[in-house]
Design a protein around this motif. Structure first.
Motif, short mmCIF file in Angstrom:
data_model
loop_
_atom_site.label_atom_id
_atom_site.label_comp_id
_atom_site.label_asym_id
_atom_site.label_seq_id
_atom_site.Cartn_x
_atom_site.Cartn_y
_atom_site.Cartn_z
N UNK A 1 0.87 -1.17 0.00
CA UNK A 1 0.00 0.00 0.00
C UNK A 1 0.91 1.23 0.00
N UNK A 2 0.86 2.03 -1.05
CA UNK A 2 1.77 3.16 -1.22
C UNK A 2 1.02 4.47 -1.22
N UNK B 1 -0.46 -12.76 11.63
CA UNK B 1 -0.57 -13.78 12.66
C UNK B 1 -1.05 -15.13 12.17
N UNK B 2 -1.38 -16.00 13.12
CA UNK B 2 -1.82 -17.36 12.85
C UNK B 2 -3.16 -17.38 12.13
N UNK B 3 -3.27 -18.22 11.13
CA UNK B 3 -4.51 -18.43 10.37
C UNK B 3 -5.10 -17.13 9.83
N UNK B 4 -4.23 -16.27 9.33
CA UNK B 4 -4.72 -15.08 8.64
C UNK B 4 -3.81 -14.79 7.46
N UNK B 5 -4.00 -13.65 6.83
CA UNK B 5 -3.24 -13.32 5.64
C UNK B 5 -3.29 -11.82 5.44
N UNK B 6 -2.43 -11.32 4.57
CA UNK B 6 -2.23 -9.87 4.46
C UNK B 6 -3.48 -9.13 3.97
N UNK B 7 -4.33 -9.79 3.19
CA UNK B 7 -5.53 -9.11 2.70
C UNK B 7 -6.61 -8.95 3.76
N UNK B 8 -6.40 -9.50 4.96
CA UNK B 8 -7.30 -9.24 6.08
C UNK B 8 -7.17 -7.78 6.53
N UNK B 9 -6.14 -7.08 6.04
CA UNK B 9 -5.87 -5.71 6.49
C UNK B 9 -6.24 -4.68 5.42
N UNK B 10 -7.04 -5.10 4.46
CA UNK B 10 -7.40 -4.20 3.36
C UNK B 10 -8.13 -2.94 3.80
N UNK B 11 -8.82 -3.00 4.91
CA UNK B 11 -9.53 -1.81 5.40
C UNK B 11 -8.67 -0.93 6.28
N UNK B 12 -7.58 -1.49 6.80
CA UNK B 12 -6.77 -0.75 7.77
C UNK B 12 -5.55 -0.09 7.16
N UNK C 1 4.16 -2.67 3.55
CA UNK C 1 4.50 -3.86 2.75
C UNK C 1 4.30 -5.10 3.61
N UNK C 2 3.62 -6.10 3.06
CA UNK C 2 3.40 -7.33 3.80
C UNK C 2 3.43 -8.53 2.89
N UNK C 3 3.51 -9.71 3.49
CA UNK C 3 3.49 -10.94 2.70
C UNK C 3 2.74 -12.03 3.46
N UNK C 4 2.16 -12.95 2.71
CA UNK C 4 1.55 -14.13 3.30
C UNK C 4 2.66 -15.12 3.61
N UNK C 5 2.82 -15.46 4.87
CA UNK C 5 3.90 -16.35 5.27
C UNK C 5 3.67 -17.77 4.72
N UNK D 1 -8.35 -8.98 20.53
CA UNK D 1 -7.07 -9.39 19.96
C UNK D 1 -6.69 -8.64 18.69
N UNK D 2 -7.65 -8.39 17.81
CA UNK D 2 -7.35 -7.68 16.57
C UNK D 2 -7.72 -6.21 16.74
N UNK D 3 -6.82 -5.46 17.33
CA UNK D 3 -7.10 -4.05 17.61
C UNK D 3 -7.39 -3.26 16.34
N UNK D 4 -6.75 -3.67 15.24
CA UNK D 4 -6.92 -2.98 13.96
C UNK D 4 -8.33 -3.15 13.38
N UNK D 5 -9.08 -4.12 13.91
CA UNK D 5 -10.46 -4.32 13.43
C UNK D 5 -11.44 -4.39 14.59
#
Length: 300
Positions: A21-22, A36-47, A59-63, A266-270
């Motif tokens: 995201x630039x 984190x566990x059982x998630x992925x970078x597109x879970x943060x599309x709103x944040x 910048x992020x990546x799916x582990x 736990x997910x403060x960003x959401x």
């Protein structure tokens, strides 16, 4: 406003999914994010667009084993041992470090525990030295009393892992324990990429990292300049007290800030406190960028 770009990152012969995201305007700082566990970078599309709007490139990546980096169900949770996990994170940081703007690294939950482990590993002293500041969002440093698995379950899992390290095991973190926003809870429950699947090797390594971090023996490198710990007091998954204790034990880090969010999950960003959380995060990063970074350096 921001622009988004998908890509891949090659490490040790494996292609991992990335997203960036630039800011459309000047970039004041770069934030490298570890999920984190059982998630992925597109879970943060709103944040993340809110951070980019403030001039922070993300910048992020799916582990390995997660999100779009797991090409098949057989790849789910196939993270490898801690050495592999930390090496991937370090490689991504090194690949995206620039001298043009200060670099920050942020980890959520399992990702927070991973970057705590990286900060203490002298093998990656050069990588740690290149990072201006580290942010921990509800890091996995200890279990809450209700989430901690039994000793017998852990022992049996370790024994089985010695024989079948790649054996997959379902571990469900209840979505309702992650956010107080019911729309978010439902989106997690219905997200096919939140597969709640680990391997015996990966889960054992996760437990080992967490036990070591909570033991009080892990001290981060002297090259760590700044740490921000943001944690919800109502977190039902990762221990608020264990995280705060860990930060207190990092006595050689002078620039460290702990910010609790009363009742936050736990997910403060959401969570319901996401706006306050975002404002605090942006302010902390920008304060340590540009002129703010020089002011902090002068104190050290």
């Amino acid at each position: 406003m921001s622009s988004e770009a998908e890509g891949t990152f090659e490490v040790d012969g494996v292609s991992l999914y990335t997203k960036t995201w630039t800011p459309t305007g000047p970039t004041k700082a770069r934030l490298i994010f570890i999920h984190g566990f059982s998630e992925h970078i597109n879970r943060y599309n709103d944040f993340f667009p809110t951070l980019a709007a403030a001039g922070i490139q993300v910048l992020g990546f799916d582990q390995r084993g997660w999100g779009r980096s797991a090409k098949d169900k057989s790849d789910w949770g196939l993270t490898g041992p801690t050495a592999r996990v930390v090496a991937d994170v370090a490689a991504f940081i090194k690949h995206n470090t620039t001298e043009e703007v200060p670099v920050f690294v942020m980890g959520h939950s399992m990702g927070g525990g991973e970057i705590c482990t990286l900060m203490a590993d002298e093998k990656y002293a050069d990588v740690v030295r290149s990072v201006r500041g580290w942010i921990l969002e509800c890091p996995f440093i200890g279990f809450t009393k209700t989430a901690e698995p039994s000793t017998i379950k852990i022992m049996l899992g370790r024994l089985a892992g010695m024989v079948l390290p790649r054996h997959q095991l379902t571990h469900v973190v209840p979505p309702e324990d992650l956010s107080r926003d019911q729309a978010v809870v439902e989106s997690i429950r219905n997200d096919p990429l939140c597969h709640n699947t680990g391997t015996l090797e990966g889960l054992a390594s996760l437990l080992d990292r967490t036990a070591l971090l909570s033991s009080g023996t892990v001290k981060v490198s002297k090259n760590v300049k700044s740490i921000l710990l943001q944690h919800g007091t109502g977190d039902l998954t990762c221990s608020f007290d264990a995280a705060m204790k860990w930060l207190e034990q990092q006595t050689e880090v002078e620039d460290k800030v702990a910010k609790p969010y009363e009742g936050g999950y736990h997910q403060l960003h959401s969570d319901l406190c996401k706006e306050e959380f975002g404002r605090d995060l942006v302010a902390w990063i920008l304060e340590r960028s540009e002129g703010g970074a020089r002011a902090v350096e002068a104190k050290l």
